[in-house]
Scaffold this active site. Structure first.
Site, PDB file in Angstrom:
ATOM      1  N   GLU A 306       0.853  -1.188   0.000  1.00 57.08           N
ATOM      2  CA  GLU A 306       0.000   0.000   0.000  1.00 57.08           C
ATOM      3  C   GLU A 306       0.889   1.237   0.000  1.00 57.08           C
ATOM      4  O   GLU A 306       1.942   1.271   0.637  1.00 57.08           O
ATOM      5  CB  GLU A 306      -0.868  -0.022   1.258  1.00 57.08           C
ATOM      6  CG  GLU A 306      -1.740   1.209   1.439  1.00 57.08           C
ATOM      7  CD  GLU A 306      -2.378   1.262   2.827  1.00 57.08           C
ATOM      8  OE1 GLU A 306      -3.454   1.867   2.959  1.00 57.08           O
ATOM      9  OE2 GLU A 306      -1.789   0.699   3.782  1.00 57.08           O
ATOM     10  N   LYS A 369     -10.041   0.068  -2.156  1.00 55.78           N
ATOM     11  CA  LYS A 369     -10.293  -0.288  -0.760  1.00 55.78           C
ATOM     12  C   LYS A 369     -11.755  -0.032  -0.405  1.00 55.78           C
ATOM     13  O   LYS A 369     -12.262   1.079  -0.569  1.00 55.78           O
ATOM     14  CB  LYS A 369      -9.365   0.518   0.146  1.00 55.78           C
ATOM     15  CG  LYS A 369      -9.413   0.127   1.615  1.00 55.78           C
ATOM     16  CD  LYS A 369      -8.387   0.922   2.417  1.00 55.78           C
ATOM     17  CE  LYS A 369      -8.367   0.506   3.883  1.00 55.78           C
ATOM     18  NZ  LYS A 369      -7.362   1.280   4.655  1.00 55.78           N
ATOM     19  N   CYS A 420      -4.496  -3.018   4.079  1.00 53.27           N
ATOM     20  CA  CYS A 420      -4.220  -2.554   5.439  1.00 53.27           C
ATOM     21  C   CYS A 420      -5.230  -3.093   6.440  1.00 53.27           C
ATOM     22  O   CYS A 420      -5.379  -4.296   6.583  1.00 53.27           O
ATOM     23  CB  CYS A 420      -4.155  -1.023   5.458  1.00 53.27           C
ATOM     24  SG  CYS A 420      -3.267  -0.368   6.908  1.00 53.27           S
TER      25      CYS A 420
END
Length: 549
Positions: A306, A369, A420
């Site tokens: 990321e 995301k 994440c």
């Protein structure tokens, strides 16, 4: 107005308060970076003992103490570069859920006193219910610190293959309930000789407090202590009997993780974005040199973390050219963690995009995301939040969520990409597997946190690998990166704040575990039973009310 009577007496507050604090500290040390997983059920047991038979407000207060002692140090990485206020607010919010748990524990005390065998099960159900609520509220929830995530080196980790994180949490709390059941009788024996409290009901006694019949054998006297303790040990060891895959059953691919590192840790990460991109490009080109020299097998796929390109490579020709240079040199597709502008003005996306050699960005294989982090990637109720802290304006552009699971088809493998903190959310990971993912990939950026946060995240990756029977990997800008086998074993783990490239052959898998097939139903069933227990306790309390006179 008559008030309900709880049979017997709770622990004195001078004992219960230290127990509640010790419960939070035991839970803390169970998690990485300490990783003393047996302390998790002990922490559960300490809180259960402290809150048992208390009034609701007292139970809530004790639960809150446990929550502060647990979450404040567990989430200390959130204050490294943002000041104390976000850390304090987040810790207090999370502690509030343990306050609810403490109140619920006090509320079901009549059920425990009526049927001793119910205490372990009730403890497990209440923990699952608390986590189900905390994982979803507010603003989509914050699942950090779930009991299941403390068991990455425990035999109980294997239970994830049967019922996911909720079943592991239930097992940990169930064992904690068995432990408190075992030790409670010792305290009961001691309390018989203590003076009754001023508000105690004379002669009130529960099934847990009955005197030992005269002439009972020593074996019978010790049975209430020994049996729950033996069952707790047996359940823990029994996790080893749950079958899990040690490797995939499909095709073999060679995957490289590039951990490019950053010039400086901290919130000025974005100011270093060109240097960060260059680090990942240069590390990939160096890997290509080792491949050409015959020192390293050529990877079929390269994974960047990321934020490896915080410069939008779709709009910035220089950034796009650098990524193409890396992909062409290594001769393999690269999954790039990028920040993309749009779709609207003032909006950005946190994305994983596939970059193919000779072709560039494959816009059909792009994952955005789905679960941006509130107050970190977007600011809900911005005007209200600004009254609390002006720092919310550091987030100028809100990240917009994606709408589809992170299924990325690279050619050599189908990836389940999550970014994440998304690894903490059950449905986000499961949706990639049911969508066809053969390899779980977690792209993360730990440059604004520390090694404790990174290791806590790796523990989640280990659980997900077991839960879905998939090989997995975590790619971080600064560490910890590494590969995880379907049985949870970690290989080639990197150091923190270092530049490293690790390459490994992985065997893919297309099968589905029982946990994958059941999805959220284990959690629904356990949470429903928790709600039923609360209702049952209400009925029993109503029957136990003392009539005037």
């Amino acid at each position: 107005m008559p008030r309900p009577v709880v049979p017997g007496r709770p622990l004195p507050l001078r004992v219960a308060v230290p127990l509640a604090v010790a419960a939070g500290l035991a839970l803390l040390v169970a998690f990485p970076p300490y990783g003393v997983w047996p302390l998790a059920p002990i922490g559960v047991a300490l809180l259960a003992a402290a809150a048992h038979r208390r009034r609701l407000r007292a139970g809530a207060g004790l639960g809150f103490l446990t929550g502060v002692a647990f979450f404040a140090p567990l989430l200390a990485w959130t204050n490294l570069h943002t000041g104390y206020l976000p850390w304090v607010l987040l810790s207090l919010l999370q502690a509030g859920y343990l306050a609810l748990l403490g109140a619920a524990t006090a509320w079901v005390s009549p059920l425990v006193d009526r049927a001793r065998w119910a205490w372990p099960a009730l403890t497990g159900l209440l923990w699952v219910g608390q986590e189900a609520l905390r994982d979803r509220t507010p603003f989509g929830g914050f699942p950090w610190g779930r009991l299941a995530f403390s068991q990455d080196t425990s035999p109980l980790l294997r239970l994830a293959a049967l019922g996911g994180a909720p079943l592991v949490t239930f097992a940990v709390a169930l064992i904690g309930g068995l432990l408190v059941t075992a030790v409670w009788r010792g305290w009961v024996t001691a309390q018989r000789h203590a003076p009754p409290p001023s508000d105690a009901v004379p002669g009130a006694d529960g099934p847990l407090d009955g005197p030992t019949p005269a002439g009972a054998t020593a074996a019978r006297r010790w049975t209430p202590v020994v049996v729950p303790a033996v069952v707790a040990v047996a359940l823990t060891a029994g996790g080893l009997l749950v079958p899990v895959a040690t490797a995939g059953s499909g095709a073999t691919v060679t995957v490289a993780i590039v951990q490019g590192n950053v010039p400086r840790l901290g919130l000025d990460f974005n100011a270093q974005r060109q240097a960060v991109l260059n680090n990942h490009v240069d590390a990939t080109i160096e890997l290509a040199g080792r491949v050409t020299a015959g020192q390293q097998r050529r990877p079929d796929l390269v994974v960047w973390p990321e934020n490896s390109s915080d410069i939008d490579p779709l709009r910035n020709p220089t950034a796009g050219a650098r990524i193409s240079q890396a992909a062409d040199t290594i001769g393999a597709p690269i999954l790039v963690g990028a920040v993309l502008l749009g779709p609207g003005a003032g909006q950005v996306r946190n994305a994983g995009i596939l970059w193919r050699p000779g072709a560039g960005a494959d816009l059909d294989q792009l994952y955005t995301k789905r679960h941006p982090v509130p107050f970190a990637e977007y600011v809900p109720l911005r005007d209200v939040a600004r009254m609390v802290s002006k720092q919310v304006d550091l987030i100028r552009n809100d990240f917009v969520p994606g709408s589809t699971p992170g299924v990325v088809r690279t050619g050599p493998a189908v990836l389940g990409d999550v970014i994440c903190f998304e690894v903490a959310y059950d449905e986000v990971v499961r949706d990639t597997v049911t969508g066809g993912a053969q390899l779980l990939v977690v792209q993360t950026n730990n440059a604004t946190f520390n090694v404790a946060e990174a290791r806590q995240q790796m523990a989640m990756v280990r659980l997900r690998a077991v839960e879905h029977g998939r090989p997995a990997l975590m790619a971080s800008t600064v560490g910890v990166s590494g590969f995880v086998a379907p049985d949870g074993r970690v290989s080639d783990a990197t150091g923190f704040n270092t530049r490293e490239v690790v390459v490994r052959q992985l065997r893919l898998d297309d099968g589905r575990t029982l946990a994958t097939r059941l999805g959220w139903w284990p959690e629904v069933a356990l949470a429903a039973l928790a709600a039923a227990a609360l209702v049952g306790a209400a009925v029993l309390r109503r029957r136990q009310r003392v009539r005037p006179g």
